[in-house]
Design an enzyme around this catalytic site. Sequence first.
Site, mmCIF file in Angstrom:
data_model
loop_
_atom_site.group_PDB
_atom_site.id
_atom_site.type_symbol
_atom_site.label_atom_id
_atom_site.label_comp_id
_atom_site.label_asym_id
_atom_site.label_seq_id
_atom_site.Cartn_x
_atom_site.Cartn_y
_atom_site.Cartn_z
ATOM 1 C CE1 TYR A 156 0.891 -0.820 4.361
ATOM 2 C CE2 TYR A 156 0.702 1.502 4.400
ATOM 3 C CZ TYR A 156 1.112 0.234 4.898
ATOM 4 O OH TYR A 156 1.719 0.446 6.218
ATOM 5 C CB CYS A 157 1.929 3.858 -1.747
ATOM 6 S SG CYS A 157 0.873 3.555 -3.194
ATOM 7 C CB THR A 158 0.187 8.281 -0.838
ATOM 8 O OG1 THR A 158 1.254 8.385 0.018
ATOM 9 C CG2 THR A 158 -0.769 9.502 -0.382
#
Length: 295
Positions: A182-184
Site C-alpha cells: 500500500y501507498c498514498t
Amino acid sequence: MQKILLYYKFTPVKDPELLKLWQKTLCDSLGLRGRILVSRQGINGTVGGNIDDLKSYCKATKQFPGFKDIVFKWSEGGRDNFPRMSVKVKPELVAFESWQEIEVNERGVVDGGTHLKPEQVHELVEQYGDDVVFFDGRNQYEAKVGRFKNAIVPDTRTSRDFIPELESGKYDHLKDKKIVSYCTGGIRCELLSAMMKKRGFEDVYQIDGGIVKYGEKYGDDGLWEGQLYVFDSRMGVDFSDHATVIGECIHCQGRTSNYENCALPSCNDLVLICETCKQTPDKLYHTSECAKATV
Ligand SMILES: [Zn+2]
Ligand SMILES: [Zn+2]
C-alpha cells in the site's frame, strides 16, 4: 471555483518528448499550474486551476491513445498551490530505478499485484488472518505517523532504497504470505508489487486508490492507524475526529505527529520531535552527533 486534479495512468508512450510538449501547450493554454511527469511508462500529474479549464484538460487528455479511461480524482485546492506549470520527462513514473525490469502494456504494468477494493482488503484479512501481511510502499518517515496495523515498514529513505531492501533477505520469510502492498494513492504499488513478484513474493496485492481510498471508506474504524502523511504544507491529514496519534518523539518517545528537519543543514533528516522537546534548542538536532557537529 478552483480545484486540483490528481491522476496517473500506466500505458506505453512511444514518444514522451512529444507528449510533454503537447501537455505543456495544453496546460499553458488553459492557465493551469502543477506538476506532470511523463515517461515511456505513462503519465502522472497534479494540476490546479478553474473547474471549467480542468474539465477541458480532462477531455483533451483523454484523446491521447491509451488515456481514454484515465481516472481523474478531484481534490480541494487550486492553481495557487503550485509555483508554476512543470512538465518533465523521466525514465519511470516513480524513482524506484526499476524501469529496465518493468514492462507496461495497454492494460497497465505487466504482472503487478492483484488490485483490491478497500472492502476486499477486509475480506482477505477475515479469510486468511495472520497469513495476510501489510507492506508499506512509502518512505519510512511517512509510515512513522500512520500505517496499517502490524504493517511491515521497510527501512527506506527514498524509493531507490526498495530494491536493496527487497533483496536483503530480511523479508524472505514473507515470500509465501499474502502481501498487501500500500501507498498514498496507489501509483507506487503499481510498480512495487510487480518488483516484489519478480523477487519471489508469490501472492502480492495492491489497494485500489491506496490509503486515500481506504480512508474514505473506513476512516479510523478499520485496519488503519494514525495520520496520512502528505507532501504539502499540511504534512499530515486525519481521516476522522478520533484518529490515533502513533508517532513517537525521537527524544522523549512521547506521542506526536510533529515533523521537524534536523537543524544540522548537512543532515536535514525529517524526524518527529514533540512540541515540548522542540523548545530546547539542542533537541532540534536529531542526534547528539548532529548537535555536536555544529559546535
Ligand atoms: Zn519529546
Ligand atoms: Zn541530524
